[in-house]
Every structure is written in structure tokens, then in C-alpha cells.
Design a protein around this motif. Sequence first.
Motif, PDB file in Angstrom:
ATOM      1  N   ASP A   1       2.184  -3.514  -7.219  1.00 49.00           N
ATOM      2  CA  ASP A   1       2.434  -4.956  -7.265  1.00 49.00           C
ATOM      3  C   ASP A   1       1.272  -5.720  -7.882  1.00 49.00           C
ATOM      4  OD1 ASP A   1       4.802  -4.438  -5.966  1.00 49.00           O
ATOM      5  OD2 ASP A   1       4.059  -5.011  -3.990  1.00 49.00           O
ATOM      6  N   TRP A   2       0.054  -5.184  -7.742  1.00 48.65           N
ATOM      7  CA  TRP A   2      -1.115  -5.957  -8.181  1.00 48.65           C
ATOM      8  C   TRP A   2      -1.971  -5.264  -9.231  1.00 48.65           C
ATOM      9  CZ3 TRP A   2      -5.569  -3.272  -7.285  1.00 48.65           C
ATOM     10  CH2 TRP A   2      -5.587  -2.334  -6.232  1.00 48.65           C
ATOM     11  N   GLU A   3      -1.818  -3.962  -9.426  1.00 49.56           N
ATOM     12  CA  GLU A   3      -2.660  -3.256 -10.383  1.00 49.56           C
ATOM     13  C   GLU A   3      -2.441  -3.782 -11.800  1.00 49.56           C
ATOM     14  OE1 GLU A   3      -3.610   1.195  -8.734  1.00 49.56           O
ATOM     15  OE2 GLU A   3      -1.629   0.857  -9.599  1.00 49.56           O
TER      16      GLU A   3
ATOM     17  N   ASN B   1       5.977 -12.758 -10.362  1.00 54.65           N
ATOM     18  CA  ASN B   1       6.351 -11.904  -9.243  1.00 54.65           C
ATOM     19  C   ASN B   1       6.550 -10.483  -9.769  1.00 54.65           C
ATOM     20  OD1 ASN B   1       7.379 -10.633  -7.011  1.00 54.65           O
ATOM     21  ND2 ASN B   1       9.146 -11.967  -6.768  1.00 54.65           N
ATOM     22  N   ARG B   2       5.563  -9.618  -9.522  1.00 55.02           N
ATOM     23  CA  ARG B   2       5.616  -8.234  -9.983  1.00 55.02           C
ATOM     24  C   ARG B   2       5.911  -7.281  -8.828  1.00 55.02           C
ATOM     25  NH1 ARG B   2       1.282  -6.080 -11.463  1.00 55.02           N
ATOM     26  NH2 ARG B   2       1.965  -4.856 -13.267  1.00 55.02           N
ATOM     27  N   ARG B   3       6.392  -7.819  -7.728  1.00 53.40           N
ATOM     28  CA  ARG B   3       6.595  -6.996  -6.544  1.00 53.40           C
ATOM     29  C   ARG B   3       7.649  -5.925  -6.779  1.00 53.40           C
ATOM     30  NH1 ARG B   3       7.762 -10.118  -1.178  1.00 53.40           N
ATOM     31  NH2 ARG B   3       9.303 -11.083  -2.523  1.00 53.40           N
TER      32      ARG B   3
ATOM     33  N   SER C   1      -9.809 -13.867  -1.653  1.00 54.87           N
ATOM     34  CA  SER C   1      -9.862 -12.414  -1.579  1.00 54.87           C
ATOM     35  C   SER C   1      -8.572 -11.778  -2.090  1.00 54.87           C
ATOM     36  CB  SER C   1     -10.099 -11.975  -0.135  1.00 54.87           C
ATOM     37  OG  SER C   1      -8.963 -12.281   0.661  1.00 54.87           O
ATOM     38  N   SER C   2      -8.624 -10.456  -2.270  1.00 57.45           N
ATOM     39  CA  SER C   2      -7.440  -9.716  -2.703  1.00 57.45           C
ATOM     40  C   SER C   2      -6.313  -9.848  -1.692  1.00 57.45           C
ATOM     41  CB  SER C   2      -7.786  -8.237  -2.895  1.00 57.45           C
ATOM     42  OG  SER C   2      -8.770  -8.074  -3.890  1.00 57.45           O
ATOM     43  N   GLY C   3      -6.680  -9.842  -0.387  1.00 53.26           N
ATOM     44  CA  GLY C   3      -5.667  -9.989   0.653  1.00 53.26           C
ATOM     45  C   GLY C   3      -4.952 -11.318   0.565  1.00 53.26           C
ATOM     46  N   VAL C   4      -5.711 -12.379   0.327  1.00 49.58           N
ATOM     47  CA  VAL C   4      -5.114 -13.716   0.193  1.00 49.58           C
ATOM     48  C   VAL C   4      -4.187 -13.752  -1.014  1.00 49.58           C
ATOM     49  CG1 VAL C   4      -5.604 -16.146  -0.258  1.00 49.58           C
ATOM     50  CG2 VAL C   4      -7.017 -14.880   1.366  1.00 49.58           C
TER      51      VAL C   4
ATOM     52  N   GLY D   1       0.712 -14.242  -2.074  1.00 52.19           N
ATOM     53  CA  GLY D   1       1.505 -15.088  -2.961  1.00 52.19           C
ATOM     54  C   GLY D   1       2.953 -14.657  -3.039  1.00 52.19           C
ATOM     55  N   TYR D   2       3.163 -13.353  -3.248  1.00 45.97           N
ATOM     56  CA  TYR D   2       4.531 -12.821  -3.317  1.00 45.97           C
ATOM     57  C   TYR D   2       4.785 -11.753  -2.254  1.00 45.97           C
ATOM     58  CZ  TYR D   2       5.084 -15.327  -7.701  1.00 45.97           C
ATOM     59  OH  TYR D   2       5.173 -16.319  -8.647  1.00 45.97           O
ATOM     60  N   GLY D   3       3.889 -11.623  -1.307  1.00 41.38           N
ATOM     61  CA  GLY D   3       4.075 -10.631  -0.259  1.00 41.38           C
ATOM     62  C   GLY D   3       3.969  -9.207  -0.784  1.00 41.38           C
ATOM     63  N   ASN D   4       2.947  -8.943  -1.602  1.00 47.27           N
ATOM     64  CA  ASN D   4       2.779  -7.618  -2.197  1.00 47.27           C
ATOM     65  C   ASN D   4       2.515  -6.564  -1.124  1.00 47.27           C
ATOM     66  OD1 ASN D   4       3.042  -8.786  -4.711  1.00 47.27           O
ATOM     67  ND2 ASN D   4       0.836  -8.929  -5.064  1.00 47.27           N
ATOM     68  N   LEU D   5       3.189  -5.424  -1.231  1.00 39.93           N
ATOM     69  CA  LEU D   5       3.063  -4.363  -0.230  1.00 39.93           C
ATOM     70  C   LEU D   5       2.494  -3.064  -0.793  1.00 39.93           C
ATOM     71  CD1 LEU D   5       6.475  -4.690   1.684  1.00 39.93           C
ATOM     72  CD2 LEU D   5       4.277  -5.680   2.297  1.00 39.93           C
ATOM     73  N   VAL D   6       2.604  -2.837  -2.096  1.00 37.54           N
ATOM     74  CA  VAL D   6       2.173  -1.571  -2.693  1.00 37.54           C
ATOM     75  C   VAL D   6       1.250  -1.851  -3.876  1.00 37.54           C
ATOM     76  CG1 VAL D   6       4.214  -0.300  -1.947  1.00 37.54           C
ATOM     77  CG2 VAL D   6       4.237  -1.478  -4.150  1.00 37.54           C
ATOM     78  N   LYS D   7       0.487  -0.837  -4.264  1.00 35.66           N
ATOM     79  CA  LYS D   7      -0.508  -1.009  -5.321  1.00 35.66           C
ATOM     80  C   LYS D   7       0.106  -1.444  -6.637  1.00 35.66           C
ATOM     81  CE  LYS D   7      -4.240   2.003  -3.709  1.00 35.66           C
ATOM     82  NZ  LYS D   7      -5.060   3.222  -4.001  1.00 35.66           N
TER      83      LYS D   7
END
Length: 355
Positions: free
Chosen positions: A253-255, A265-267, A238-241, A245-251
Motif C-alpha cells: 500500500d505504501w512502498e 488510494n493505493r490500498r 510519521s509513517s503510522g500517521v 489516510g487510506y487505512g493501509n494494512l500491507v507494505k
Amino acid sequence: MTPKDTEAPAVQTDLAPPVPAGALSAPLPAARAGGGKLEFALGVLNGVLGDYLHRQNNGLATPMELFLDGHPVRLDRESLLRAYPAPTGRLALWVHGLAVTEAVWSFPGEPAVTYGALLQRDQGVTPLYLRYNTGLHISDNGEALARLLETLVACFPVPVEELILVGYSMGGLVVRSACHVAAEAGHTWLSRVRRALYLGVPHLGSPLERAGRAVSHVLRAIPNPYTQLVADVVDLRSSGVKDLGYGNLVKQDWEGTEGEARLQNRRHPVPLLPELSHHLLVGSLGNDERHLLSMLFGDGVVPLASAAGRAEPEDRSPVFPQENVKVVAGVDHIALAHHAAVYAQVRAWCEQELP
């Protein structure tokens, strides 16, 4: 195993004050029902496929709600007063981790014994148990939690004097994301928060999830329909899982992450709120953090450095105050949610007078 079993010898450490004999078996102000097999299955299902269920408007997708004794609590004054007939102005929000529900806080064999119930008995802190879809992006859950807490503070039957935030595993990242959202939006509930407690939280991410990403990437590079099928199965996470990986907190980081970008690591750094006192509790498989098992595997799921917030520049994360880090030796990741030694430290942090 019962709470009595967990009191010795692991409780007697120099890192957490011992729980007095019989403390966990003393009468509690209220009993919570333990989660059954259906709750367990729903927690796992949402952890693995929760984002898909949410997109499909499937009834099995878990909405974000407060729960008490296995029942949802509506966010209006009358419902809150029925759920909490003797509310106090000091609240503690308990946020569970990946693929579980709020039932994870119950001690094995003692569903009425939770950190929240014990803290209510010992310090008069009203417990609030959150249930949410752990398959959604952490940033989405952070935004939802920020909105929920704004409504809660406005509707709670008595004025909220202090709101203690306690996050376990992924729940700690959701807490940090919600605080970030609230700070940017100017939410009023954040002014009631003075301390945040993080139990086994992967602040710097999880190598286990990063390994899953790497495996999927390698399989997709092989021009074979069978390996492509295996890669599809691996990518069912899932997206949550994947956020873990890098502890993403904001959009941000993954968009827009596709292909090799998933391995990077795009955090975006999310600073620690200076008005909060941040406390980190770390488990370890060995009898101390310098034991080989602890150094290699941390608590069995989260590495020590990640749970302790010991960041390097490449982690794109703030360094957490190390004077507020406590290692509870011999306690694995799962046990962090229901262990006497952990409660002793939680209680001690909540007793501290803050400036």
C-alpha cells in the motif's frame, strides 16, 4: 470524571445493554497502574516521530511488548506465570491507538478500571495489554504482532482456548494486518481467534490525514523556500500517521509512494477472515448517527462510514457485516477506550456463543 459519572444517561441506550449499578466500582481481580506524564509523552513522541526514532536506534523508540501494571511482561513461561499467577485459557488482547499507550484503557480517575480488568472479573478472561510504536507503518506493526502472538501461544502457562482481539482506533488496523500476516504464514495462534472487536477503527481511512497530505502537496508546488519549509514541517508526520489516510494494512500500500502517488488510494484489498466474527463499535458526537454532528464528524476523529466499514468500490475494502455494527451515541473518539456503555457492548459480544 469517574466511571460512576459515565453510567448515566449515556449507558442507557438501545444499542448497548446497560452496566448494572455499581458494576464498575465492584472489586476487581487486579489493579493496573495508570500511565504517568512520562508514558503520555512517550506515546505522543512515538506517534509523531516513532519511525525516525526507530531508524536512529534511539532509546525513546517504543518496542512492541506486553505490559501489565505499567511493567513489561517477558514472553517466557516463567515470566508469564509471575505476571498471571491464575491464568485462564481464554485471553483478550487490548491494542491501543495512535500516540498513546495501554494506559488509554484506564477510566478517568480510576486507573484500576479497564475493559480488560472488568472482563477478567465478569468472565474470567485474562487481559493482555499491548504497547507498541505507533509511528511505524501499520504493516510493520502487524508483522511484529503476528510474531509476538505466535510466541505467546507457545509459551503461555496454560493451553490457549480462545484469543479475543480488541483494537482501538489504529490498533484495529494493526490487528487486521497481523491476522492477514498470520493467515499467509500459517501461524498457529490464528486458530485460537474466534472474534475480533474494533472500537472506533478507521477501516476506510481518515479524511483528516488525507487533508494533511493535500496541504503538503500544494505547498511543495509553490517555488518559495518558506512554503517549502512549512511543507517539510507538515511532512514530519510519521509513517503510522500517513498510513491512516487510506487505512493501509500491507507494505504494497505504501512502498514506492512519492509525489502525487501519496494522494492516491493505493490500498490492496485485504479480505475479512471468514472464520472470525467481526464486531464494530462506532462512536458519534450527536445523540444518534443521523444527527448532523454525527454525519459530518462521526466521533470527532473517524467518520461513521469508516468506523462502520460501510465500503464503496473506490474504498478498496471489504464491507463489514452491518448486523455486527453498534453505534454508541454521544461517545467521542477518545472516550471509546474507557466508557461504561462501550464496555457493556464489549461484554455482550464476548458473552455470545459462536458456532
